[in-house]
Design an enzyme around this catalytic site. Structure first.
Site, PDB file in Angstrom:
ATOM      1  N   ALA A 193       0.953  -1.241  -0.070  1.00 25.90           N
ATOM      2  CA  ALA A 193      -0.115   0.130   0.055  1.00 25.90           C
ATOM      3  C   ALA A 193       0.970   1.208  -0.106  1.00 25.90           C
ATOM      4  O   ALA A 193       0.571   2.176  -0.643  1.00 25.90           O
ATOM      5  CB  ALA A 193      -0.991   0.202   1.247  1.00 25.90           C
ATOM      6  N   ASP A 194       1.955   1.296   0.797  1.00 23.74           N
ATOM      7  CA  ASP A 194       2.798   2.505   0.847  1.00 23.74           C
ATOM      8  C   ASP A 194       3.518   2.478  -0.455  1.00 23.74           C
ATOM      9  O   ASP A 194       3.745   3.688  -0.978  1.00 23.74           O
ATOM     10  CB  ASP A 194       3.933   2.008   1.687  1.00 23.74           C
ATOM     11  CG  ASP A 194       3.571   2.755   3.168  1.00 23.74           C
ATOM     12  OD1 ASP A 194       2.765   3.663   3.221  1.00 23.74           O
ATOM     13  OD2 ASP A 194       4.097   1.993   4.205  1.00 23.74           O
ATOM     14  N   LEU A 195       3.969   1.447  -1.135  1.00 22.12           N
ATOM     15  CA  LEU A 195       4.802   1.399  -2.191  1.00 22.12           C
ATOM     16  C   LEU A 195       3.790   2.013  -3.579  1.00 22.12           C
ATOM     17  O   LEU A 195       4.332   2.722  -4.360  1.00 22.12           O
ATOM     18  CB  LEU A 195       5.452   0.088  -2.513  1.00 22.12           C
ATOM     19  CG  LEU A 195       6.587  -0.306  -1.602  1.00 22.12           C
ATOM     20  CD1 LEU A 195       7.035  -1.698  -1.827  1.00 22.12           C
ATOM     21  CD2 LEU A 195       7.920   0.534  -1.809  1.00 22.12           C
ATOM     22  N   GLY A 198       3.281   5.474  -3.282  1.00 18.29           N
ATOM     23  CA  GLY A 198       4.471   6.196  -3.705  1.00 18.29           C
ATOM     24  C   GLY A 198       4.364   6.295  -5.302  1.00 18.29           C
ATOM     25  O   GLY A 198       4.667   7.589  -5.851  1.00 18.29           O
TER      26      GLY A 198
END
Length: 421
Positions: A193-195, A198
């Site tokens: 989810a972070d990647l 980003g």
């Protein structure tokens, strides 16, 4: 774009773009590292050490493992931090101080892009919010990365990848079925989810820069981990919206394609990824069962999905009878998609990974042994360049403030007052 920076002049896609990076941990830094890899001058703003806090991006201390220094000892730099912060310059500024806020506003006046992942409303307390900075610099692209976005009932919640994988549905479709050994929801092995956030942030920023260059107007980019997690469900989200039926966990099998999963050979596991009926016919020939491809229950993918509980056990018995390499070589010869399941040691020794230069060595102030995963972006005219190793905390504070026109006496006074480090 802003006036040219003093960075090396090799042709790069985002050369001349200045990015002020007030983000930390992963989603924001992943975005700004991508922009930096493409040539942007990224200035990473970090907290100075103060009041017992070591300062800097939290991930600097997220270890072990840590980078080994020249004496073979753990350095201060965690591998986690190193993996998301190359090609940046670090300045340590206390944005809680009036002078620190003034320095950030001065940098924002010269910036093309600002990326931040503070909680909703936090930067307004310092006069560094989007509304304030866009008044000062109407050409600024201001990208906020939060767990839940700037609107909605969850806007004030802190957002963490793990929680968002659960809340956003990913863990409901990841893991073995409940009735299987080890069944139950699973998170993905990396912070997807972070990647993904980003990467979506990077795309959004580039689109906003395109608009800015055409119109002269900056804008606000509002990125949320939960939005991204819902979007990246992709075909599974579409499956639900088309049918009203909730997709279930399938382990290593595919929701919409059969056979498309992991099988056990006599000496290990392999992936079979049959993507169409022609490939299935070839796979049946490899297995010595060409008649299966003519069976009405299995002849088309739609029928194979409907009858997977009958077909998959038949395939499993055949595959278990011979070693993994036998099947991989036969599938390669017949152009049936599949592959081995590598650990990371095998990944980085793989001849294809090596041929694609997916490991990059970099000089580092503390070590001669820094190796990083390279960018996957391959551009023929404006290739990625690895100009700067992940910076030490505040490594470039004096340099960046000098570029703003501040003399060494003022810089020394601010350092003595704890405004910078």
């Amino acid at each position: 774009m802003s006036e040219a920076t003093s960075l090396p002049s090799s042709a790069m896609a985002l050369q001349g773009v200045r990015v002020l990076d007030l983000s930390r941990v992963l989603a924001g830094p992943w975005c700004t590292q991508t922009l930096a890899d493409l040539g942007a001058d990224v200035i990473k703003v970090e907290r100075p050490p103060q009041r017992g806090h070591p300062g800097g991006d939290d991930t600097r201390a997220w270890g072990p493992p840590y980078l080994k220094d020249r004496n073979g000892q753990d350095s201060s730099e965690a591998a986690y931090y190193l993996g998301a912060n190359r090609n940046k310059r670090s300045i340590a500024v206390d944005i809680a101080s009036a002078q620190g806020q003034a320095l950030i506003r001065a940098l924002a006046l010269r910036a093309d892009v600002l990326v931040e992942n503070y909680k909703v409303g936090d930067l307004a307390r310092y006069g560094l919010d989007a509304a304030t900075l866009l008044q000062l610099n109407p050409r600024l692209v201001f990208c906020s990365v939060t767990g839940f976005g700037q609107t909605g009932p969850y806007r004030d919640r802190a957002g963490y990848d793990y929680a968002v994988q659960g809340l956003g549905g990913l863990m409901s479709v990841t893991g073995e079925q409940d009735a299987q050994p080890g069944g139950g929801p699973q998170k993905v092995g990396v912070a997807v989810a972070d990647l993904f956030t980003g990467m979506y942030a990077t795309v959004s920023i580039l689109a906003a820069l395109r608009h800015r260059d055409a119109t002269g107007q900056g804008q606000v980019v509002d990125m949320a981990l939960l939005d991204t997690q819902v979007a990246m469900l992709a075909n599974l989200g579409a499956n639900y919206l088309c049918t009203g039926q909730t997709p279930r966990r399938m382990g290593n099998a595919h929701q919409n394609i059969v056979p498309y999963q992991v099988f056990q050979a006599s000496d290990g596991h392999l992936i079979v990824a049959v993507g169409n009926d022609k490939q299935f016919a070839k796979f049946c020939e490899i297995l010595g069962e060409p008649a299966w491809a003519l069976d009405p229950r299995y002849a088309t993918n739609a029928q194979r999905v409907r009858h997977r509980d009958d077909l998959v056990p038949l395939l499993a018995v055949r595959i278990a009878a011979k070693p993994r390499q036998h099947w991989l070589e036969a599938m390669e010869a017949a152009k049936v998609p599949g592959g081995a399941i590598n650990d990371l040691a095998e990944v980085f020794e793989d001849p294809q990974v090596r041929a694609r230069d997916m490991v990059v060595p970099m000089d580092h102030p503390l070590s001669d042994q820094l190796r990083l995963v390279a960018s996957p972006i391959k551009l023929s005219a404006t290739p990625v360049a690895y100009r700067l190793p992940p910076p030490l905390l505040g490594q470039h504070t004096d340099e960046v403030l000098a570029e703003l026109g501040h003399d060494p006496t003022a810089i020394a006074a601010w350092r003595a007052a704890g405004v910078i480090a």
